[in-house]
Write a protein that holds these residues in place. Sequence first.
Motif, mmCIF file in Angstrom:
data_model
loop_
_atom_site.group_PDB
_atom_site.id
_atom_site.type_symbol
_atom_site.label_atom_id
_atom_site.label_comp_id
_atom_site.label_asym_id
_atom_site.label_seq_id
_atom_site.Cartn_x
_atom_site.Cartn_y
_atom_site.Cartn_z
ATOM 1 N N SER A 5 31.859 28.553 38.267
ATOM 2 C CA SER A 5 31.468 27.139 38.167
ATOM 3 C C SER A 5 32.269 26.418 37.083
ATOM 4 O O SER A 5 32.486 25.214 37.175
ATOM 5 N N MET A 6 32.711 27.153 36.072
ATOM 6 C CA MET A 6 33.511 26.553 35.001
ATOM 7 C C MET A 6 35.000 26.586 35.306
ATOM 8 O O MET A 6 35.777 25.844 34.714
ATOM 9 N N ASN A 7 35.414 27.481 36.213
ATOM 10 C CA ASN A 7 36.826 27.660 36.576
ATOM 11 C C ASN A 7 36.945 27.845 38.091
ATOM 12 O O ASN A 7 37.290 28.930 38.557
ATOM 13 N N PRO A 8 36.675 26.810 38.883
ATOM 14 C CA PRO A 8 36.625 26.984 40.337
ATOM 15 C C PRO A 8 37.949 27.362 40.993
ATOM 16 O O PRO A 8 37.959 27.830 42.133
ATOM 17 N N SER A 9 39.054 27.227 40.295
ATOM 18 C CA SER A 9 40.339 27.543 40.915
ATOM 19 C C SER A 9 40.748 29.007 40.733
ATOM 20 O O SER A 9 41.782 29.428 41.238
ATOM 21 N N LEU A 10 39.936 29.788 40.023
ATOM 22 C CA LEU A 10 40.271 31.201 39.803
ATOM 23 C C LEU A 10 40.164 31.999 41.092
ATOM 24 O O LEU A 10 39.229 31.823 41.874
ATOM 25 N N GLY A 11 41.096 32.911 41.287
ATOM 26 C CA GLY A 11 41.001 33.856 42.396
ATOM 27 C C GLY A 11 39.961 34.910 42.072
ATOM 28 O O GLY A 11 39.549 35.078 40.918
ATOM 29 N N THR A 12 39.564 35.630 43.091
ATOM 30 C CA THR A 12 38.515 36.638 42.916
ATOM 31 C C THR A 12 38.906 37.714 41.913
ATOM 32 O O THR A 12 38.081 38.152 41.110
ATOM 33 N N ASN A 13 40.168 38.155 41.924
ATOM 34 C CA ASN A 13 40.588 39.195 40.986
ATOM 35 C C ASN A 13 40.478 38.728 39.541
ATOM 36 O O ASN A 13 39.964 39.454 38.685
ATOM 37 N N LYS A 14 40.963 37.530 39.252
ATOM 38 C CA LYS A 14 40.872 37.019 37.885
ATOM 39 C C LYS A 14 39.418 36.779 37.503
ATOM 40 O O LYS A 14 39.015 37.030 36.361
ATOM 41 N N LEU A 15 38.632 36.305 38.443
ATOM 42 C CA LEU A 15 37.216 36.088 38.192
ATOM 43 C C LEU A 15 36.522 37.406 37.849
ATOM 44 O O LEU A 15 35.724 37.475 36.915
ATOM 45 N N ALA A 16 36.857 38.468 38.576
ATOM 46 C CA ALA A 16 36.267 39.779 38.308
ATOM 47 C C ALA A 16 36.673 40.297 36.928
ATOM 48 O O ALA A 16 35.848 40.843 36.192
ATOM 49 N N VAL A 17 37.944 40.089 36.563
ATOM 50 C CA VAL A 17 38.408 40.543 35.244
ATOM 51 C C VAL A 17 37.708 39.762 34.137
ATOM 52 O O VAL A 17 37.252 40.345 33.144
ATOM 53 N N LEU A 18 37.590 38.456 34.288
ATOM 54 C CA LEU A 18 36.882 37.658 33.273
ATOM 55 C C LEU A 18 35.417 38.052 33.178
ATOM 56 O O LEU A 18 34.842 38.066 32.086
ATOM 57 N N THR A 19 34.816 38.381 34.299
ATOM 58 C CA THR A 19 33.428 38.844 34.285
ATOM 59 C C THR A 19 33.319 40.157 33.521
ATOM 60 O O THR A 19 32.409 40.342 32.705
ATOM 61 N N ALA A 20 34.251 41.073 33.757
ATOM 62 C CA ALA A 20 34.249 42.349 33.035
ATOM 63 C C ALA A 20 34.456 42.132 31.541
ATOM 64 O O ALA A 20 33.785 42.758 30.713
ATOM 65 N N ILE A 21 35.377 41.236 31.193
ATOM 66 C CA ILE A 21 35.619 40.933 29.772
ATOM 67 C C ILE A 21 34.355 40.391 29.122
ATOM 68 O O ILE A 21 33.986 40.800 28.015
ATOM 69 N N ASN A 22 33.672 39.476 29.794
ATOM 70 C CA ASN A 22 32.423 38.929 29.268
ATOM 71 C C ASN A 22 31.371 40.015 29.097
ATOM 72 O O ASN A 22 30.669 40.058 28.082
ATOM 73 N N ALA A 23 31.250 40.897 30.079
ATOM 74 C CA ALA A 23 30.247 41.960 30.012
ATOM 75 C C ALA A 23 30.538 42.927 28.869
ATOM 76 O O ALA A 23 29.631 43.316 28.121
ATOM 77 N N VAL A 24 31.796 43.312 28.709
ATOM 78 C CA VAL A 24 32.157 44.235 27.623
ATOM 79 C C VAL A 24 31.978 43.557 26.268
ATOM 80 O O VAL A 24 31.513 44.185 25.307
ATOM 81 N N ASN A 25 32.309 42.281 26.182
ATOM 82 C CA ASN A 25 32.094 41.540 24.944
ATOM 83 C C ASN A 25 30.608 41.547 24.565
ATOM 84 O O ASN A 25 30.253 41.829 23.416
ATOM 85 N N ASP A 26 29.745 41.254 25.534
ATOM 86 C CA ASP A 26 28.299 41.285 25.276
ATOM 87 C C ASP A 26 27.858 42.686 24.846
ATOM 88 O O ASP A 26 27.074 42.841 23.905
ATOM 89 N N TYR A 27 28.392 43.707 25.509
ATOM 90 C CA TYR A 27 28.054 45.091 25.181
ATOM 91 C C TYR A 27 28.453 45.426 23.741
ATOM 92 O O TYR A 27 27.662 46.007 22.991
ATOM 93 N N LEU A 28 29.666 45.054 23.356
ATOM 94 C CA LEU A 28 30.130 45.356 21.999
ATOM 95 C C LEU A 28 29.296 44.647 20.942
ATOM 96 O O LEU A 28 29.005 45.222 19.887
ATOM 97 N N HIS A 29 28.893 43.412 21.228
ATOM 98 C CA HIS A 29 28.009 42.705 20.288
ATOM 99 C C HIS A 29 26.677 43.444 20.143
ATOM 100 O O HIS A 29 26.144 43.567 19.034
ATOM 101 N N LEU A 30 26.151 43.950 21.246
ATOM 102 C CA LEU A 30 24.891 44.694 21.183
ATOM 103 C C LEU A 30 25.050 46.014 20.438
ATOM 104 O O LEU A 30 24.170 46.403 19.667
ATOM 105 N N VAL A 31 26.164 46.701 20.649
ATOM 106 C CA VAL A 31 26.426 47.957 19.934
ATOM 107 C C VAL A 31 26.472 47.684 18.427
ATOM 108 O O VAL A 31 25.877 48.421 17.632
ATOM 109 N N GLU A 32 27.174 46.627 18.033
ATOM 110 C CA GLU A 32 27.255 46.271 16.612
ATOM 111 C C GLU A 32 25.876 45.952 16.050
ATOM 112 O O GLU A 32 25.534 46.371 14.939
#
Length: 86
Positions: free
Chosen positions: A45-72
């Motif tokens: 919704s914030m980046n409607p022109s992204l392809g599915t592959n880039k969208l999946a990578v950004l989703t993974a980056i967001n998830a890992v970022n959230d995970y690392l914050h929780l680990v800390e």
Amino acid sequence: MSQTQKNRITVDIYGVQYVIIGPESPSHIRQVASLVDEKMREINSMNPSLGTNKLAVLTAINAVNDYLHLVEKVERLEEELKRVKD
């Protein structure tokens, strides 16, 4: 080798069906898939022109970022608990 029961669940993530196989409960697997789907749709919704592959990578980056914050946070809380106990 252990005989851990594995569940086989079909989930829908961003309009694509995936078969997930793992020892987690079906409700847990569905919840994980739902959160991934939500995050992909949020990023899209914030980046409607992204392809599915880039969208999946950004989703993974967001998830890992959230995970690392929780680990800390857990590490800080464990250190604080250790100081309180000593």
